[in-house]
Design a protein around this motif. Structure first.
Motif, PDB file in Angstrom:
ATOM      1  N   CYS A 167       4.207  -1.767   6.418  1.00 46.54           N
ATOM      2  CA  CYS A 167       4.966  -2.360   5.306  1.00 46.54           C
ATOM      3  C   CYS A 167       6.446  -2.512   5.667  1.00 46.54           C
ATOM      4  O   CYS A 167       6.997  -1.700   6.410  1.00 46.54           O
ATOM      5  CB  CYS A 167       4.892  -1.471   4.068  1.00 46.54           C
ATOM      6  N   HIS A 207       6.128  -3.977   0.213  1.00 49.87           N
ATOM      7  CA  HIS A 207       4.844  -3.689   0.849  1.00 49.87           C
ATOM      8  C   HIS A 207       4.192  -4.929   1.450  1.00 49.87           C
ATOM      9  O   HIS A 207       2.990  -4.931   1.721  1.00 49.87           O
ATOM     10  CB  HIS A 207       3.923  -2.966  -0.141  1.00 49.87           C
ATOM     11  N   CYS A 250       3.019   4.172   0.639  1.00 46.41           N
ATOM     12  CA  CYS A 250       1.910   3.673  -0.191  1.00 46.41           C
ATOM     13  C   CYS A 250       0.561   3.920   0.477  1.00 46.41           C
ATOM     14  O   CYS A 250      -0.481   3.701  -0.130  1.00 46.41           O
ATOM     15  CB  CYS A 250       2.078   2.177  -0.463  1.00 46.41           C
ATOM     16  N   CYS A 303       3.218   3.736   5.696  1.00 42.74           N
ATOM     17  CA  CYS A 303       4.146   3.618   4.566  1.00 42.74           C
ATOM     18  C   CYS A 303       3.811   4.682   3.515  1.00 42.74           C
ATOM     19  O   CYS A 303       2.703   5.218   3.499  1.00 42.74           O
ATOM     20  CB  CYS A 303       3.994   2.213   3.984  1.00 42.74           C
ATOM     21  N   LYS A 322      -0.507   2.335   3.224  1.00 43.07           N
ATOM     22  CA  LYS A 322      -0.815   1.187   4.079  1.00 43.07           C
ATOM     23  C   LYS A 322       0.047   1.276   5.342  1.00 43.07           C
ATOM     24  O   LYS A 322       1.035   1.994   5.385  1.00 43.07           O
ATOM     25  CB  LYS A 322      -0.445  -0.076   3.274  1.00 43.07           C
TER      26      LYS A 322
END
Ligand code: ZN
Length: 390
Positions: free
Chosen positions: A260, A243, A255, A253, A257
């Motif tokens: 990444c 990440h 996640c 991503c 965010k």
């Protein structure tokens, strides 16, 4: 304040770990060599060695006599005397191995998970422990414990899985649950830290105190060993290498965010990127096949992914100055070109003075290898100062 007896026990425990680690690294040594290498007194060496021999952990060997008189008795670790269980917990199944204390696999088993709730998973672990003991004929008393490796955020100290996106767990005290049910020591860690533990004890990173492990597969993970210790960071979750940002404002991503590394270079992301342009391709294998046929988009994407990881790794090297980088994981599914690009761009972007002695090695592990890593978590606690077992 500690009592004198507690202090004496601590000293004995530290000496014990010191001697075991020297024997692990060197293979076999005489009592005199141990004395010279540690600076401990002859009496201390004799006492600890007698204890280790009494437990069957260390044994004496006599080398063949040479022309120059009687050879000294050598001491060596009897790896066969103890065993550990390693469990790799995955999305749909677990792979478990029983290894000796040298992390040599003696038996393995794969068990599909019938449900994902913590108690069911603990029951499955109890089941594989019994199967592995039966398969190897080992008595339970020889087991040092159970190591569990899994993806996700893990608090190693408390043995808690803070978050597992695959099993949908939040704050599950899995190590304690296993310990209570099995009456065995249980240690859990992120699977990449488990991989690093195996590399440090018996793998590519033996005798190496500063190294970085990166694993490439469905995700991109890393484990960091600095000054001989697994580096965990302030809240215990250091190493989210997948990440780091490779493209500000770029692809979204898993996640949440943007930009990444994992959103560009994991095998899942590579396939997703390819399918945006070639929707008819169904699998990573199909993409790799296209790569080998010289299809330009597949080639460009795979080279781009390798390059991105290489550049990100160079940043890690510039910051931390490791002696070794081990690249591992399920990346065997990807062509060699991916790894060539990775190494080339790593070397290109490393600060010149740091490039000279940097060693880069690639290891391809299957699920059994990962489970062996999990077993190494238990073995590490036998060999390590850092965990402070007395
Ligand atoms: Zn991310």
């Amino acid at each position: 304040m500690r009592s004198q007896k507690a202090n004496a026990n601590t000293v004995r425990s530290v000496n014990r770990t010191l001697l075991l680690n020297l024997l692990r690294r060197e293979g076999s040594l005489s009592r005199v060599q141990l004395k010279d290498l540690t600076g401990l007194s002859g009496a201390a060496i004799t006492g600890v060695v007698a204890e280790l021999i009494g437990e069957g952990v260390v044994m004496e060997t006599t080398p063949l006599p040479s022309s120059g008189g009687r050879p000294p008795v050598l001491l060596t670790i009897n790896y066969k005397s103890r065993a550990a269980i390693g469990v790799k917990l995955m999305e749909r199944e677990l792979t478990a191995v029983l290894t000796d204390a040298g992390a040599n696999i003696e038996a393995s088993v794969v068990l599909p998970l019938s449900a994902y709730d913590p108690q069911t998973v603990v029951d499955h672990i109890a089941q594989v422990v019994e199967v592995l003991l039966q398969k190897t004929g080992r008595p339970r008393s020889e087991l040092l414990g159970v190591g569990i490796g899994m993806a996700g955020l893990i608090d190693h100290e408390t043995g808690t899985c803070i978050n597992s996106p695959y099993l949908k767990w939040n704050h599950v005290p899995i190590a304690r649950m296993v310990e209570e049910q099995l009456s065995l020591q249980a240690i859990i860690d992120n699977d990449v830290n488990a991989f690093a533990a195996a590399e440090r004890l018996f793998g590519e990173a033996i005798n190496c105190n500063h190294f970085f492990v990166v694993t490439v597969g469905r995700g991109i993970g890393s484990g960091l060993v600095l000054s001989g210790q697994t580096y965990r960071g302030f809240s215990g979750t250091a190493g989210e290498f997948g990440h780091v940002t490779t493209e500000p404002g770029g692809r979204i991503c898993e996640c949440g965010k943007r930009g990444c590394l994992e959103a560009y270079a994991s095998d899942v992301s590579l396939l997703a990127r390819y399918r945006e342009l070639k929707p008819e391709v169904q699998s990573l294998e199909g993409m790799v096949e296209a790569f080998h046929e010289g299809e330009p988009i597949a080639m460009a994407l795979i080279e781009d992914a390798g390059k991105r990881i290489g550049v990100a790794l160079a940043n890690v090297v510039n910051l931390l100055n490791p002696q070794l980088i081990v690249i591992g994981g399920e990346g065997i599914r990807l062509p060699g070109r991916y790894f060539e690009q990775m190494e080339q761009h790593l070397r290109l972007n490393v600060y010149p003075g740091l490039n000279v002695d940097l060693d880069i090695r690639t290891e391809h592990w299957g699920d059994e290898g990962w489970a062996r890593g999990a077993a190494s978590l238990v073995l590490q606690s036998t060999f390590d100062f850092s965990l402070g077992h007395s």
